[in-house]
Design a protein around this motif. Structure first.
Motif: not given
Length: 341
Positions: A184-213
Motif C-alpha cells: 500500500x506504500x509502494x506508490x509513495x516510495x516509488x514517487x520519492x525515488x523518482x525525485x521532485x522539487x515540488x512544494x519545497x520552500x525556503x526551509x529545504x534550501x536552508x537545509x541543503x546549504x550546510x551539506x553544500x558548504x
C-alpha cells in the motif's frame, strides 16, 4: 588549457547560470515577465523597487514557490555533479558515480522505512524523512569504505566498486522486500525515488546549504591530491600522498554532498555523470576548475530538467528523475561506446 581562457569561460558560465535561474523562475503555468521577476527578487532581497504595478499574486508565486524551487534544484544538481566529479577522479572512470558507493540505496531504504512506519522524530517533525534518508545513505557509504579497507588495505578502485555494488544490491533487496510486504506504500516510495522539487520552500534550501558548504569546502581542499591521483596510485604515493586516507576523506565528502541532495529531493540520476564529463571537455582536467564548475554546470542542468518536468505536460508534472534519465541514458551510451571504440 590556457589559464586566461579558463577564467573567461568561468565568467561566461556565471552569466549563463544567472540567466538560467531567471528563466527557471519566470516560466511556469503562470508566465511572469523577466522584468517583473527581476523587480520582485530585487525588492525582496535588497529593498529596491525597479518596477511599479507588480501583482501581489506574482510576488507570492516568484518568492514563495518558484525561486526556492529553482535554488533547491540548482543546489541539488551542484552537489550531485561535484560528487560525481570526485568519484570519477578517484576511481579513474568517467562512467562511475557516487551512487556506486550505495548512497542512493541507503537513503532510499531509510526513506522507505519512514514512509512505511510513519515514524516522526519529535524535534524535526516533517523533516524526519530527509534526516533518516541522509543518515542511512551516509552509513551505507561508511560500510562500503570499512568493508573495502578490511579486505584490501590499499583500497584499490576495483575493490571499492565491487563493494559498492554488493552493498547497493543488498540494500535494494531489503527495500524491495519491504515494499512487497507493505504494497500500500509502494506508490509513495516509488514517487520519492523518482525525485521532485515540488512544494519545497525556503526551509529545504536552508537545509541543503550546510551539506553544500561542508562537501564543497572539504573537496576543494584536496584538488591537488586529485590531480596527482589521476597519474595513478603508485605515482601519488611516491610524492607523499597517503592514497587510502585521501580516498576515504574524499568519499566521505562525496557522500555528504550526495546524501544531502538525495535525502531532500529523492534519487535523481545521470546529472552526476553528464556535468563532470562536459566540464572536463570545456575546462580540461585541472580539478581547481573541474570541481567548482561541475557544481555550476550540474546546478544549471538540474534547473533546466526541472523546468522541462513541470512545463512540458503542465499542469501535470513529470518526475525530475525520469527527465534526467531520458537525457542521461543516451549520453551514458555515447560516452561508453565512444570510449570503447
Amino acid at each position: 588549457m590556457n589559464l586566461k581562457t579558463n577564467k573567461k569561460k568561468c565568467i561566461i558560465s556565471i552569466f549563463i547560470l544567472i540567466f538560467i535561474i531567471y528563466i527557471g523562475t519566470s516560466i511556469g503555468s503562470s508566465n511572469i515577465s523577466m522584468l517583473d521577476t527581476i523587480s520582485i527578487i530585487a525588492n525582496k532581497t535588497f529593498g529596491i523597487t525597479l518596477r511599479d504595478g507588480v501583482l501581489p499574486k506574482d510576488v507570492s508565486i516568484i518568492w514563495k514557490i518558484r525561486l526556492p524551487r529553482v535554488l533547491l534544484a540548482f543546489l541539488v544538481g551542484g552537489c550531485l555533479a561535484t560528487s560525481g566529479a570526485v568519484v570519477q577522479s578517484i576511481l579513474k572512470n568517467q562512467l562511475a558515480s557516487p551512487y556506486t558507493l550505495g548512497v542512493s540505496s541507503g537513503a532510499s531504504l531509510g526513506a522507505g522505512l519512514v514512509i512505511i512506519t510513519g515514524i516522526t522524530i519529535p524535534v524535526i517533525g516533517s523533516f524526519t524523512l530527509p534526516f533518516v534518508g541522509f543518515i542511512f545513505g551516509l552509513f551505507t557509504v561508511y560500510l562500503v569504505i570499512l568493508f573495502s579497507s578490511k579486505i584490501d588495505k590499499t583500497m584499490s578502485n576495483n575493490t571499492i566498486i565491487l563493494a559498492g555494488m554488493v552493498f547497493s544490491l543488498f540494500v535494494n533487496a531489503l527495500l524491495t522486500t519491504l515494499t512487497a510486504m507493505f504494497s500500500e506504500d509502494l506508490k509513495r516510495i516509488a514517487l520519492w525515488q523518482m525525485g521532485s522539487f515540488a512544494m519545497k520552500g525556503w526551509t529545504y534550501v536552508g537545509l541543503i546549504i550546510p551539506f553544500c558548504l561542508v562537501g564543497m569546502i572539504g573537496t576543494l581542499m584536496y584538488t591537488k591530491e586529485m590531480d596527482i591521483l589521476t597519474f595513478g596510485e603508485e605515482q601519488a604515493q611516491s610524492v607523499g600522498v597517503d592514497t587510502s586516507k585521501v580516498k576515504t576523506k574524499l568519499f566521505i565528502f562525496s557522500a555528504v554532498l550526495t546524501g544531502g541532495a538525495v535525502s531532500l529531493s529523492g534519487t535523481i540520476g545521470f546529472v552526476d555523470l553528464i556535468a563532470p564529463h562536459v566540464v572536463r571537455k570545456i575546462f580540461g582536467s585541472n580539478h581547481k576548475y573541474v570541481i567548482p564548475m561541475s557544481f555550476v554546470f550540474g546546478g544549471c542542468l538540474m534547473v533546466v530538467t526541472d523546468l522541462i518536468a513541470r512545463s512540458v505536460f503542465a499542469p501535470t508534472e513529470l518526475p525530475v528523475g525520469a527527465v534526467t534519465a531520458l537525457i542521461g541514458a543516451p549520453f551514458f551510451a555515447y560516452v561508453y561506446f565512444k570510449k570503447a571504440s
